[in-house]
Structures are given as C-alpha cells and as structure tokens.
Design a protein around this motif. Structure first.
Motif, PDB file in Angstrom:
ATOM      1  N   ALA A 164       0.850  -1.198   0.000  1.00 43.63           N
ATOM      2  CA  ALA A 164       0.000   0.000   0.000  1.00 43.63           C
ATOM      3  C   ALA A 164       0.880   1.241   0.000  1.00 43.63           C
ATOM      4  CB  ALA A 164      -0.915   0.018   1.219  1.00 43.63           C
ATOM      5  N   SER A 165       0.474   2.212  -0.789  1.00 40.87           N
ATOM      6  CA  SER A 165       1.164   3.500  -0.765  1.00 40.87           C
ATOM      7  C   SER A 165       0.776   4.243   0.501  1.00 40.87           C
ATOM      8  CB  SER A 165       0.770   4.338  -1.990  1.00 40.87           C
ATOM      9  OG  SER A 165       1.194   3.724  -3.176  1.00 40.87           O
ATOM     10  N   THR A 166       1.761   4.808   1.163  1.00 41.03           N
ATOM     11  CA  THR A 166       1.502   5.536   2.404  1.00 41.03           C
ATOM     12  C   THR A 166       2.388   6.770   2.465  1.00 41.03           C
ATOM     13  OG1 THR A 166       3.125   4.138   3.517  1.00 41.03           O
ATOM     14  CG2 THR A 166       0.802   3.514   3.759  1.00 41.03           C
ATOM     15  N   GLY A 167       2.177   7.569   3.472  1.00 31.22           N
ATOM     16  CA  GLY A 167       2.972   8.785   3.626  1.00 31.22           C
ATOM     17  C   GLY A 167       2.195   9.814   4.423  1.00 31.22           C
ATOM     18  N   SER A 168       1.004  10.141   3.962  1.00 25.65           N
ATOM     19  CA  SER A 168       0.127  10.994   4.752  1.00 25.65           C
ATOM     20  C   SER A 168      -0.340  10.159   5.937  1.00 25.65           C
ATOM     21  CB  SER A 168      -1.062  11.443   3.898  1.00 25.65           C
ATOM     22  OG  SER A 168      -1.935  12.237   4.658  1.00 25.65           O
ATOM     23  N   GLN A 194      -3.489   6.727   7.809  1.00 23.53           N
ATOM     24  CA  GLN A 194      -4.392   6.071   6.860  1.00 23.53           C
ATOM     25  C   GLN A 194      -4.191   4.562   6.761  1.00 23.53           C
ATOM     26  OE1 GLN A 194      -4.717   8.229   3.135  1.00 23.53           O
ATOM     27  NE2 GLN A 194      -4.335  10.198   4.126  1.00 23.53           N
ATOM     28  N   MET A 243      -8.251   9.504  12.097  1.00 24.33           N
ATOM     29  CA  MET A 243      -8.646   8.424  11.184  1.00 24.33           C
ATOM     30  C   MET A 243      -8.220   7.061  11.716  1.00 24.33           C
ATOM     31  SD  MET A 243      -7.760   8.231   7.123  1.00 24.33           S
ATOM     32  CE  MET A 243      -8.071   6.758   6.118  1.00 24.33           C
ATOM     33  N   PHE A 269     -10.166   1.436  -0.440  1.00 29.12           N
ATOM     34  CA  PHE A 269      -8.891   1.219  -1.123  1.00 29.12           C
ATOM     35  C   PHE A 269      -8.335  -0.162  -0.777  1.00 29.12           C
ATOM     36  CE2 PHE A 269      -4.277   1.208  -0.540  1.00 29.12           C
ATOM     37  CZ  PHE A 269      -3.899   1.226  -1.869  1.00 29.12           C
ATOM     38  N   ASP A 318      -7.985  13.983   1.553  1.00 34.35           N
ATOM     39  CA  ASP A 318      -6.591  13.530   1.666  1.00 34.35           C
ATOM     40  C   ASP A 318      -6.440  12.034   1.389  1.00 34.35           C
ATOM     41  OD1 ASP A 318      -3.833  14.091   2.089  1.00 34.35           O
ATOM     42  OD2 ASP A 318      -4.008  13.108   4.030  1.00 34.35           O
ATOM     43  N   MET A 327      -4.210  10.479  -1.697  1.00 34.97           N
ATOM     44  CA  MET A 327      -3.062   9.566  -1.580  1.00 34.97           C
ATOM     45  C   MET A 327      -3.406   8.131  -1.959  1.00 34.97           C
ATOM     46  SD  MET A 327      -0.493   8.715   1.603  1.00 34.97           S
ATOM     47  CE  MET A 327      -1.552   7.599   2.513  1.00 34.97           C
TER      48      MET A 327
END
Lengths: 295, 314
Positions: free
Chosen positions: A117-121, A124, A158, B61, B85, B89
């Motif tokens: 999974a793409s992450t960074g922010s 999430q 979140m 997702f 957001d 992303m």
C-alpha cells in the motif's frame, strides 16, 4: 513461501547491518528519516524474516500476507529490509530519493514490488489494513494483514475510525503494531516522566486501555527483544480465525536505536550524519568499510 | 421522473447480481443515498463503516487491492472535502478502482443547507490526476454511467443529484463515448451545461427560443478526461456555461481554460453559484434565489446576449 528462517543471532547481525544501511543511505541521499527507521528495525526484521508468508521472487502472489507501513516516512527502513530479504539488490538503496528511483521518499506500491500500500500521509494505513482484512474474509482467504503505526501517528483521528471498524467487524486477521518510540518530530517539552528529551506523545495516557476500550486485544512488548517480538507476532497471528477481535502489539522502542548519538533524541527524527558520525556509527555497528552506500 | 440516486441504487443492485467485484462501502447514509437497495439485495457485499468518511476511503482502497471495485456511499461533500486527503493519496495516487459516489451534490439536498451542500466537487475532483469525473444530466444517463463504470479500471467520481429532474435522454441511452454532446444547434449563443443543470437548461433554451434567441446547447457529461478540441470546436462566438456548482473552477473554469489556452476570440460567461455560501430551503426557492431555475437562467442569458459581441464575459 518461506517461514522461520533467522535465529536471534542472525537477526542481531541483520539489524546491525540494516541500521548501518539506513544511516549511510540517508547520508548519501542528503535527506531522510533516521529515528523511526532505527526504532522499528527489529520489528520489521522479525516480520520479514520469520513471520510474513511471502515470496520475494513473486511479490504479488495472491496468498501472501500483507504488510502496510502506515508510518510511511520511515520508508528507508522498510526498503533496507526488503533488499536484505531479497526483493531487490541492496545496491539499489543508493538510488533512494535521488529522482527516477523506485525508492521514493514515501512507499509507492505502483513503483516498487513488495509494497502492498502506498503511504505517507499519516493515519491512513490502519483503514487500508482493515479493508484488506475485510476483503480476505469476504473472499474466504487465509492471509494475515499487518500494519505498523507510529505513536505520534496515532494522534490522527482516522486511526481511531479504523480501530472502531476493525473491532466492529471482529477482525482477527489484522494485527496493528505501534512503534512506541516515545518521540515525534517535534512534540512538546519533556516532563518528569518522559524517557527522552521531548514529551512522550501519550504521556499520562494509557494507550493499551484505549485500544482495549475499542475492543482490541493488547500485547505489550519490548520492541528490541527478539524473543518477545517473536512470541507476540506468533500470538497475534495465531488469533486469526478464533479470537473474534483484532490485536495490537504495543512495542516499546528507542527512537534512533543502535547508534549512540541518535538514540532517544527527537533531533534525529531526520538528519544527515557527518563523516565523523558515520565513522563512529560504523564502528559501533561493527560494519566493515566495504559495506554500505558508496560516497 | 426518477431521482438519480434511486437509479444509482437500482443499477448497482442489477450489476451486483452478476459482478462480484462490486461492493458498497457506506457511511451511515444508505437510506438517503439509496445504497440501502444494494444492502438488501447483496448484504454480503455491503460494508457499513459508520460515520467515518476517511475510514470509508481507506477501507475501500484496501478492498480494491483484492480486486474489488468499491462504491462509496455518503453525502458527496464529506468525501470531496473531509476525505480528500485519503482520496488524494490512496485513490488518485495509486489509480485504485474506487468509485466515489457524490450523493446530494450541488445546491439541492433536501433542505439541509450549506453545511451539506457540495458546490465545489467538480472543481476539486478534476484536479486529481487519473480521476474520471462524471456528471450525468438525468436518470437515464445516470443508469448508463453506472453501467459504464463497472468496467472502468481507474478511480471515478460520479455526481449524483438527490431530486428528480425532467429527463433529457431516452431510457435506453448508452454512450459509445462520453464526449460533449450537442443537444440543440443554434447560431446566437452557445450554452454549455453539465449534471442535472442540463435538464433545467433544456427548458431555459426553449424559453430563449420563445424570446427570439436561437441557442446552441452542449451537455458535458464527463469533465475529465475531456476531448478539449471537440468541445472547443462546438463553441460559438458567445459562450455561457451553466452549472449547479460554484462558478470557480468547475465547468465554467474548465471552458475558460480551454478558450484562453487556445487564445480563441470567444467570450465566456460563467453562470453558477456566486462566490458565497447559500442556505436551506425548498428546491424551487433555492433555484430561483441563486439564479439556476430555467427562467432565471434564461433571463441571465438574455442579459449576456443583449451586450455587443466581444463584450468580456464574467
């Protein structure tokens, strides 16, 4: 798919090597995070070498366990472990953050096989892991989903939306690990009870009780003790299919672990080691001069 | 007349019967959005998340990584604003096959007022790389859009109106492509509209004809991706854009960008919601007060038409 291959001694040696690769790679790139990649390193090595059911030669295979690095800014730590585990040649670490690289500042699943999974922010990844775990249940598949969060990161609201949903659905096929290194990028001035030079993000609050209140099982461990890590990962994974509730592992760690001048100081959240610091760190970690990113 | 939200729910029920990839992720509003139809028909693929829109996007997702094509069900404003957001992303940056259903879009949301109105969704979503942005005109184009979306691989935003409008298209509408369509040709002025505002513009264009103005009417069902050359080629000398959306950055902004980038000689007047917040009230009241009813649109276009050719648009 491989399972249980590394002994505690081998993990120790891998950890010293990996920590040196993090420090030297970030120094070479001229940018990057240090404290988090070093604090989470023993957890990641245990997962990738002894617990995740994965196949580095077939990173997309359907029945693999999933791993989400929710604290995406510690990507260099994950890249290092993926390289040592055989997903790609460790020499590629030299491309980190250089432009035209698969090794982005934060993990990109569309660029680097092995990233689920793409992450960074921040905040999430737990939601993503809950979606994966729900999907696995829907499709009656037996893989386990792991997600690593930071203790600064879980200030994000979140995270708690996802914690609620995971227990609402009784998901025992997802495990969260919180890297409780007790520091964040800046935070607040330290109080008397804090371990380090800034306030623990959760000082005066009981993180375990909060998760228990959300309906999670909680395991507290020393995040640098290989035996404790191993037992906790085994317990959490063993709960799949029977516990009826998710598990969180609260792993107490030291930010910047393994290098004397980076340990326990918020200033090394990110940073570039000087040539003298690199030499000192190399000696402390017992790494020969031939190992690491060429400078 | 059937409301778009009803058609959205019914079409998902129909598609879901043969397509296991379709799941609906709801934020406690299924009985408003009409996702409750899907919940009743396919309960095993209906995921209630509760009032947690960011988490909805993250879960959707996560499901998409296992081959699902999740639809998000809540008031659009909480997705395009509150959950932007994670959309940015997790959905846009990865190209995930997540479908963002923007329910209760625009001004008309059952008297809930400005807190629940989404009047900037088109402007926001069209800045997301890889995002398909759809705004069907009526129930029939809505049905076609939902069916079309089933086999679309990337992320998608679908603008859905709460209340029914007079149909513009036929019940068996299917589009080969979603490029701008000319609904009526005319030489005096070009009216460009999108979403259910197109239905009201059909009426407005009739009123204009009664007043001696022969308008060309173009409907834009898909704002992104867009065949800009095709749209540019359909524009006459005087262009008026009309949308149930802020006049900033939506269809009007898009058309103005196209015209300006080509250094064309057209003047573009953007009709939509002025740069301010509105209020709660009955549909007819809001449409009249905020200038989007057929008669108000006709009046505004007569005003544009009365100015000499070449007068700058606004």
């Amino acid at each position: 798919m491989t399972h249980h291959t590394a002994s505690a001694e081998e993990l120790e040696a891998l950890a010293r090597h990996a920590r040196w690769l993090v420090l030297s790679t970030v120094a070479d790139a001229g940018a990057g995070h240090i404290g988090g990649p070093l604090s989470q390193m023993d957890l990641l090595l245990a997962l990738y070498f002894n617990h995740l059911r994965i196949d580095p030669s077939d990173p997309h295979r359907d029945d693999r366990d999933r791993f989400v690095l929710s604290k995406g800014h510690t990507a260099i730590g994950l890249y290092t472990v993926l390289a040592l585990r055989g997903y790609f040649d460790p020499a590629e670490l030299a491309t980190f953050d250089h432009g035209d690289s698969r090794l982005q500042g934060h993990p990109d699943m569309r660029m680097l096989p092995g990233i689920d999974a793409s992450t960074g922010s921040l905040g999430q990844g737990l939601s993503v892991a809950v979606g994966m775990a729900l999907g696995a249940r829907l499709q009656q598949r037996d893989f386990h989903t792991w997600v690593l969060l930071g203790d600064g990161e879980i200030e994000e609201g979140m995270v708690w939306e996802a914690a609620y949903a995971a227990s609402r659905y009784g998901l025992d096929n997802v495990t969260a690990i919180v890297d409780r290194n007790g520091l964040q990028q800046y935070g607040w001035p330290a109080g008397a009870s804090d371990r380090f030079d800034r306030r623990d993000p959760w000082a005066g609050k009981d993180v375990g009780a909060i998760f228990r209140g959300f309906g999670w099982d909680v395991i507290d461990i020393d995040g640098h003790d290989h035996a404790e890590i191993d037992r906790a990962l085994e317990t959490a994974c063993g709960a799949r299919g029977s516990a009826g509730r998710p598990t969180v592992i609260l792993a107490e760690t030291v930010k910047g672990k393994g290098v004397s001048f980076t340990e326990g100081t918020y200033r090394w959240h990110n940073g570039i080691a000087t040539a003298d610091q690199l030499a000192a760190a190399r000696a402390e970690l017992g790494q020969p001069e031939t190992v690491g990113v060429a400078r | 007349m059937i409301a778009q939200r009803q058609v959205w729910g019914e079409t998902l029920v129909e598609l879901g019967a043969s397509d296991d990839r379709i799941v609906v992720v709801d934020g406690d509003l299924a009985n408003s959005t009409k996702a409750d139809l899907f919940a009743a028909a396919h309960p095993e693929r209906f995921v209630e998340v509760g009032i947690a829109e960011q988490n909805m996007v993250g879960i959707a997702f996560g499901l998409s990584t296992l081959g699902y094509r999740p639809w998000l069900s809540t008031f659009g404003v909480f997705l395009t604003h509150r959950a932007l957001d994670p959309i940015r992303m997790l959905v846009s940056q990865t190209g995930a096959a997540v479908r963002i259903a923007g329910a209760y879009s625009g001004l008309l949301n059952g008297r809930s007022g400005k807190t629940h109105q989404d009047v900037a969704d088109l402007a926001i979503m069209r800045t997301m790389p890889g995002m398909t942005v759809l705004a069907p005109a009526d129930e029939h184009e809505m049905r076609a859009a939902v069916r079309w979306a089933a086999d679309h691989d990337g992320p998608l935003y679908l603008r859905i109106a709460r209340d029914a409008v007079a149909p513009v298209f036929d019940i068996d509408t299917t589009w080969e492509d979603w490029a701008p369509r000319m609904l009526r040709d005319g030489g005096d002025i070009t009216v460009v509209s999108t979403g259910v505002q197109t239905s009201r513009c059909v009426d407005a264009v009739r009123l204009l004809a009664d007043r001696g103005i022969d308008a060309r009417h173009i409907h834009v069902p898909m704002l992104k991706p867009l065949d800009e050359d095709r749209l540019a080629g359909l524009l006459g000398e005087r262009v008026v854009t009309v949308e149930e959306h802020t006049m900033i950055g939506g269809l009007g902004g898009l058309v103005a960008e196209i015209v300006a980038a080509r250094r064309s000689t057209q003047t573009v007047t953007r009709l939509g919601l002025a740069d301010g917040w509105s209020e709660s009230g009955p549909d007819a009241f809001l449409l009249d007060k905020y200038g989007l009813s057929a008669s108000r649109i006709a009046d505004r276009i007569v005003g544009v038409h009365s100015r000499p050719v070449g007068t700058p648009g606004v």
